[in-house]
Motif scaffolding. Structure first.
Motif, PDB file in Angstrom:
ATOM      1  N   PRO A 145       0.813  -1.217   0.000  1.00 46.03           N
ATOM      2  CA  PRO A 145       0.000   0.000   0.000  1.00 46.03           C
ATOM      3  C   PRO A 145       0.848   1.270   0.000  1.00 46.03           C
ATOM      4  N   TRP A 146       0.192   2.431   0.021  1.00 50.20           N
ATOM      5  CA  TRP A 146       0.917   3.703  -0.092  1.00 50.20           C
ATOM      6  C   TRP A 146       1.215   4.362   1.257  1.00 50.20           C
ATOM      7  N   ASN A 147       0.724   3.802   2.361  1.00 53.76           N
ATOM      8  CA  ASN A 147       0.857   4.595   3.594  1.00 53.76           C
ATOM      9  C   ASN A 147       2.216   4.470   4.264  1.00 53.76           C
ATOM     10  N   LEU A 176       7.277  -7.538  -6.930  1.00 53.00           N
ATOM     11  CA  LEU A 176       6.659  -6.481  -6.122  1.00 53.00           C
ATOM     12  C   LEU A 176       5.804  -5.571  -6.997  1.00 53.00           C
ATOM     13  N   LYS A 177       4.550  -5.352  -6.537  1.00 53.70           N
ATOM     14  CA  LYS A 177       3.697  -4.348  -7.161  1.00 53.70           C
ATOM     15  C   LYS A 177       3.347  -3.323  -6.076  1.00 53.70           C
ATOM     16  N   PRO A 178       4.077  -2.202  -6.016  1.00 54.12           N
ATOM     17  CA  PRO A 178       3.792  -1.197  -4.997  1.00 54.12           C
ATOM     18  C   PRO A 178       2.562  -0.393  -5.390  1.00 54.12           C
ATOM     19  N   SER A 179       2.078   0.439  -4.497  1.00 56.92           N
ATOM     20  CA  SER A 179       0.933   1.280  -4.841  1.00 56.92           C
ATOM     21  C   SER A 179       1.320   2.270  -5.929  1.00 56.92           C
ATOM     22  N   GLU A 180       0.385   2.569  -6.805  1.00 61.89           N
ATOM     23  CA  GLU A 180       0.624   3.530  -7.887  1.00 61.89           C
ATOM     24  C   GLU A 180       0.882   4.921  -7.320  1.00 61.89           C
ATOM     25  N   GLU A 181       0.478   5.138  -6.063  1.00 56.97           N
ATOM     26  CA  GLU A 181       0.716   6.460  -5.443  1.00 56.97           C
ATOM     27  C   GLU A 181       2.161   6.613  -4.998  1.00 56.97           C
ATOM     28  N   SER A 198     -11.608  -4.099   1.185  1.00 53.78           N
ATOM     29  CA  SER A 198     -12.376  -4.250  -0.064  1.00 53.78           C
ATOM     30  C   SER A 198     -11.488  -4.812  -1.169  1.00 53.78           C
ATOM     31  N   THR A 199     -10.246  -4.392  -1.195  1.00 47.39           N
ATOM     32  CA  THR A 199      -9.307  -4.921  -2.198  1.00 47.39           C
ATOM     33  C   THR A 199      -8.976  -6.374  -1.890  1.00 47.39           C
ATOM     34  N   GLY A 200      -8.844  -6.665  -0.609  1.00 44.02           N
ATOM     35  CA  GLY A 200      -8.580  -8.049  -0.211  1.00 44.02           C
ATOM     36  C   GLY A 200      -9.667  -8.988  -0.723  1.00 44.02           C
ATOM     37  N   GLU A 244      -3.051  -8.397   5.185  1.00 41.99           N
ATOM     38  CA  GLU A 244      -3.033  -7.371   6.246  1.00 41.99           C
ATOM     39  C   GLU A 244      -3.947  -6.274   5.740  1.00 41.99           C
ATOM     40  N   LEU A 245      -5.119  -6.138   6.353  1.00 45.90           N
ATOM     41  CA  LEU A 245      -6.150  -5.312   5.741  1.00 45.90           C
ATOM     42  C   LEU A 245      -6.501  -4.106   6.617  1.00 45.90           C
ATOM     43  N   GLY A 246      -7.705  -3.616   6.475  1.00 49.99           N
ATOM     44  CA  GLY A 246      -8.128  -2.385   7.132  1.00 49.99           C
ATOM     45  C   GLY A 246      -8.368  -2.540   8.622  1.00 49.99           C
ATOM     46  N   GLU A 287     -17.038   2.774   9.811  1.00 50.72           N
ATOM     47  CA  GLU A 287     -16.249   2.644   8.579  1.00 50.72           C
ATOM     48  C   GLU A 287     -14.847   3.207   8.760  1.00 50.72           C
ATOM     49  N   GLU A 288     -13.878   2.612   8.138  1.00 49.96           N
ATOM     50  CA  GLU A 288     -12.501   3.104   8.242  1.00 49.96           C
ATOM     51  C   GLU A 288     -12.354   4.391   7.429  1.00 49.96           C
ATOM     52  N   VAL A 289     -11.945   5.479   8.079  1.00 44.63           N
ATOM     53  CA  VAL A 289     -11.742   6.754   7.375  1.00 44.63           C
ATOM     54  C   VAL A 289     -10.330   6.829   6.814  1.00 44.63           C
TER      55      VAL A 289
HETATM   56  N1  LIG Z   1      -3.213  -4.301   8.148  1.00 42.81           N
HETATM   57  C1  LIG Z   1      -2.119  -3.644   7.760  1.00 42.81           C
HETATM   58  O1  LIG Z   1      -0.983  -3.971   8.150  1.00 42.81           O
HETATM   59  C2  LIG Z   1      -2.273  -2.471   6.818  1.00 42.81           C
HETATM   60  C3  LIG Z   1      -1.139  -1.692   6.591  1.00 42.81           C
HETATM   61  C4  LIG Z   1      -1.275  -0.589   5.734  1.00 42.81           C
HETATM   62  C5  LIG Z   1      -2.470  -0.282   5.118  1.00 42.81           C
HETATM   63  N2  LIG Z   1      -3.554  -1.083   5.359  1.00 42.81           N
HETATM   64  C6  LIG Z   1      -4.836  -0.756   4.752  1.00 42.81           C
HETATM   65  O2  LIG Z   1      -4.643  -0.357   3.379  1.00 42.81           O
HETATM   66  C7  LIG Z   1      -5.591   0.663   3.032  1.00 42.81           C
HETATM   67  C8  LIG Z   1      -4.869   1.868   2.484  1.00 42.81           C
HETATM   68  O3  LIG Z   1      -3.921   1.467   1.523  1.00 42.81           O
HETATM   69  P1  LIG Z   1      -4.274   1.533  -0.027  1.00 42.81           P
HETATM   70  O4  LIG Z   1      -5.238   2.628  -0.309  1.00 42.81           O
HETATM   71  O5  LIG Z   1      -3.000   1.460  -0.793  1.00 42.81           O
HETATM   72  O6  LIG Z   1      -5.057   0.166  -0.230  1.00 42.81           O
HETATM   73  P2  LIG Z   1      -5.567  -0.404  -1.615  1.00 42.81           P
HETATM   74  O7  LIG Z   1      -6.206  -1.674  -1.257  1.00 42.81           O
HETATM   75  O8  LIG Z   1      -6.303   0.590  -2.403  1.00 42.81           O
HETATM   76  O9  LIG Z   1      -4.209  -0.703  -2.447  1.00 42.81           O
HETATM   77  C9  LIG Z   1      -3.224  -1.536  -1.895  1.00 42.81           C
HETATM   78  C10 LIG Z   1      -2.450  -2.156  -3.050  1.00 42.81           C
HETATM   79  O10 LIG Z   1      -3.321  -3.008  -3.771  1.00 42.81           O
HETATM   80  C11 LIG Z   1      -3.281  -2.688  -5.155  1.00 42.81           C
HETATM   81  N3  LIG Z   1      -4.574  -3.050  -5.718  1.00 42.81           N
HETATM   82  C12 LIG Z   1      -5.690  -2.288  -5.782  1.00 42.81           C
HETATM   83  N4  LIG Z   1      -6.705  -2.982  -6.358  1.00 42.81           N
HETATM   84  C13 LIG Z   1      -6.206  -4.221  -6.639  1.00 42.81           C
HETATM   85  C14 LIG Z   1      -6.730  -5.414  -7.228  1.00 42.81           C
HETATM   86  N5  LIG Z   1      -7.997  -5.481  -7.642  1.00 42.81           N
HETATM   87  N6  LIG Z   1      -5.915  -6.498  -7.368  1.00 42.81           N
HETATM   88  C15 LIG Z   1      -4.631  -6.452  -6.942  1.00 42.81           C
HETATM   89  N7  LIG Z   1      -4.070  -5.363  -6.375  1.00 42.81           N
HETATM   90  C16 LIG Z   1      -4.845  -4.260  -6.231  1.00 42.81           C
HETATM   91  C17 LIG Z   1      -2.952  -1.218  -5.176  1.00 42.81           C
HETATM   92  O11 LIG Z   1      -2.430  -0.832  -6.421  1.00 42.81           O
HETATM   93  C18 LIG Z   1      -1.922  -1.142  -4.064  1.00 42.81           C
HETATM   94  O12 LIG Z   1      -0.656  -1.555  -4.538  1.00 42.81           O
HETATM   95  C19 LIG Z   1      -6.328   0.987   4.302  1.00 42.81           C
HETATM   96  O13 LIG Z   1      -7.541   0.265   4.343  1.00 42.81           O
HETATM   97  C20 LIG Z   1      -5.408   0.474   5.413  1.00 42.81           C
HETATM   98  O14 LIG Z   1      -6.112   0.132   6.575  1.00 42.81           O
HETATM   99  C21 LIG Z   1      -3.487  -2.170   6.215  1.00 42.81           C
END
Ligand SMILES: NC(=O)c1ccc[n+]([C@@H]2O[C@H](COP(=O)([O-])OP(=O)(O)OC[C@H]3O[C@@H](n4cnc5c(N)ncnc54)[C@H](O)[C@@H]3O)[C@@H](O)[C@H]2O)c1
Ligand SMILES: O=C/C=C/C=C(\O)C(=O)O
Length: 486
Positions: A154-156, A178-183, A235-237, A254-256, A389-391
């Motif tokens: 993710p991007w955070n 590795l596919k990092p976030s586009e951000e 939601s992505t998970g 590791e999700l929201g 909801e997660e903000v």
């Molecule tokens: N539990 C943890 O350890 C943890 C850590 C950091 C962030 N997060 C969660 O991540 C979210 C914020 O990060 P984000 O906005 O980057 O999340 P995101 O789900 O939008 O994106 C995460 C990654 O998934 C990719 N992605 C998006 N759609 C996809 C798909 N359909 N198939 C495969 N890959 C896809 C994105 O390009 C990015 O690299 C928040 O909900 C936060 O709670 C959880």
């Protein structure tokens, strides 16, 4: 193409450009700072083939000592290039220099060093078995790599969370893509340069840049991927689970989160106020562990609310590298609009705004950025959308509670289950309450204090599995049991 740098993919030991680009935006002022080269389907296929070849030869067959020595060299080279990593992470995210220097970048190298040491102890089990016929058998297990692991981050906390997966995966003998976030592609691109400079065998580490739906989805559904490790939104998970369902492969999620802090009457008030200020507003609230719900015992509710309000009003917002800046901007305009929509929702749901609620005005280029005020609200029910909801922004809601059982039930009233913090000076209460919270991580009188050996992860919508220490080794290994009839 303008004179801005192009961040390319890294596949099979080569830096590979594509003909599809999108801009990398600095969230401080909304300016483009680089072009990102988006991986094509053919490039993704090449990455999978290269990773497979490396896993079956140069990398997977390398001794664990040699592999881990190389990963220590990766950490060494990252440390030598620390300033570049710091500048890149700030440019992508806008997060404060203080945070990048004390959390993000140091953990990037620490993750490699930790798992380069731990992987040497990735041992199996041995049993002497009494057989039904009265003789013996020897049962022993060995840990083999999974093969090719898709890493989606993710991007955070871009570098921290990508290396938290890459390091154990590679230390256990897997090749990674590795596919990092586009951000936030910049530190991933620097990591690819480091892998190349250190001489990691081609294909052992590959980098594919691009948007989630296009490139992430292609990676999760690609043949030849043996496992997916993902950190991101719940939601992505769910999307990824559907994408991998037909291939039945291991997934680490590791999700929201929708995390609470509980401040009991016997808490050290100053410590709790300082702690909740950190846990609510660190990284502009963009940490999965951040506190978005605070429950305070009635007897100290007023002084706590006033104390947190004063702390929030004293938070310095501005350029990430300015002295004493604690909060930079949110990561993007899209995310800023999402968080502001929740501020509006809170207003619509009837919340009282104790602090914040809007966007700071700088009357300079920063007004083109993604800044937002740290915000404290009260007065909403636990079931209000803002409280369910997660903000993922710098906002927390403070509620009053009267007794322990009540607050435990209210904290557990969520579809998430990642983290919680408990503020109390009563040892028995700390040990009594913590196990009753339906989360994966509880901090008592502190927050985000990390031991890399400890299990890290969530329950319910917050994830599947654990990372950290032996938990990471277990996910990135396939134990094989061998039985010898003696
Ligand atoms: N539990 C943890 O350890 C943890 C850590 C950091 C962030 N997060 C969660 O991540 C979210 C914020 O990060 P984000 O906005 O980057 O999340 P995101 O789900 O939008 O994106 C995460 C990654 O998934 C990719 N992605 C998006 N759609 C996809 C798909 N359909 N198939 C495969 N890959 C896809 C994105 O390009 C990015 O690299 C928040 O909900 C936060 O709670 C959880
Ligand atoms: O935003 C979520 C933060 C996750 C942190 C870790 O996974 C860690 O510290 O190892």
């Amino acid at each position: 193409m303008s004179e801005l740098p192009i961040l390319t993919c890294y596949i099979d030991g080569d830096f590979v450009n594509s003909d599809t680009h999108f801009d990398n935006i600095n969230p401080v002022n909304g300016q483009a700072i680089a072009h990102i080269s988006e991986a094509t389907p053919a490039m993704i296929e090449n990455a999978v083939a290269s990773a497979r070849a490396a896993q079956e030869s140069s990398w997977g067959k390398m001794t664990v000592n040699k592999r881990c020595a190389l990963l220590h060299k990766v950490a060494d080279r990252m440390a030598e290039r620390e300033e570049e990593f710091i500048a890149a992470e700030i440019a992508d995210t806008g997060k404060s220099l203080f945070q990048v220097k004390t959390i993000d970048i140091p953990r990037g190298t620490a993750n490699f060093r930790f798992f380069a040491d731990l992987a040497k102890f990735n041992s199996g089990e041995t049993f002497i078995t009494d057989t039904p016929t009265g003789d013996k058998a020897l049962n022993y297990s060995i840990n083999k790599p999974l093969g090719v692991v898709g890493v989606i981050s993710p991007w955070n906390l871009p570098l921290l969370l990508a290396t938290w997966k890459i390091a154990p995966a590679m230390a256990c003998g897997n090749s990674v893509i590795l596919k990092p976030s586009e951000e936030t592609s910049s530190t991933a691109f620097l990591l690819a340069q480091v892998m190349d400079e250190v001489g990691i065998p081609k294909g052992a580490f590959n980098l594919i840049l691009g948007r989630g739906r296009a490139v992430g989805d292609a990676l999760t559904s690609a043949k030849g991927i043996d496992a997916i490790t993902f950190t991101g939104a719940s939601s992505t998970g769910k999307q990824i689970m559907k994408s991998v369902a037909n291939s039945v492969k291991p997934i680490s999620f590791e999700l929201g989160g929708k995390n609470s802090a509980i401040v009991f009457a016997d808490a050290d008030l100053d410590k709790a106020i300082k702690g909740v200020t950190r846990s609510s507003f660190t990284n502009c609230g963009q940490v999965c562990l951040c506190t978005e719900k605070v429950y305070v015992h009635r007897s100290i509710f007023e002084p706590f609310v006033e104390g947190l309000k004063q702390a929030a009003l004293q938070i310095k917002i501005g350029y990430p590298t300015d002295k004493d800046v604690f909060m930079g901007p949110l990561v993007s305009k899209v995310h800023q609009q999402k968080v502001l929509s929740y501020y509006q929702l809170a207003k619509d749901e009837g919340a009282t705004f104790v602090a914040g609620g809007g966007v700071p005005q700088f009357n300079d280029e920063r007004d083109m950025g993604c800044f937002i005020e740290p915000t404290i609200i009260t007065g909403l029910s636990d079931n209000a959308r803002v409280n369910q909801e997660e903000v993922f922004g710098p906002i927390c809601h403070i509620s009053v509670f009267d007794d322990e059982d009540e607050v435990i039930d209210r904290v557990n009233n969520t579809d998430y289950g990642l983290a919680a913090s408990v503020w109390t000076e009563n040892l028995s209460r700390a040990h009594r309450v913590s196990p009753q919270l339906d989360v994966g991580l509880v901090w008592v009188n502190t927050w985000f204090l990390r031991d890399l050996r400890a299990p890290f992860g969530g329950v319910k919508l917050s994830g599947i599995g654990r990372e950290g220490g032996k938990h990471s080794l277990a996910f990135y290994s396939e134990p094989i049991n061998i039985c010898i009839h003696i």
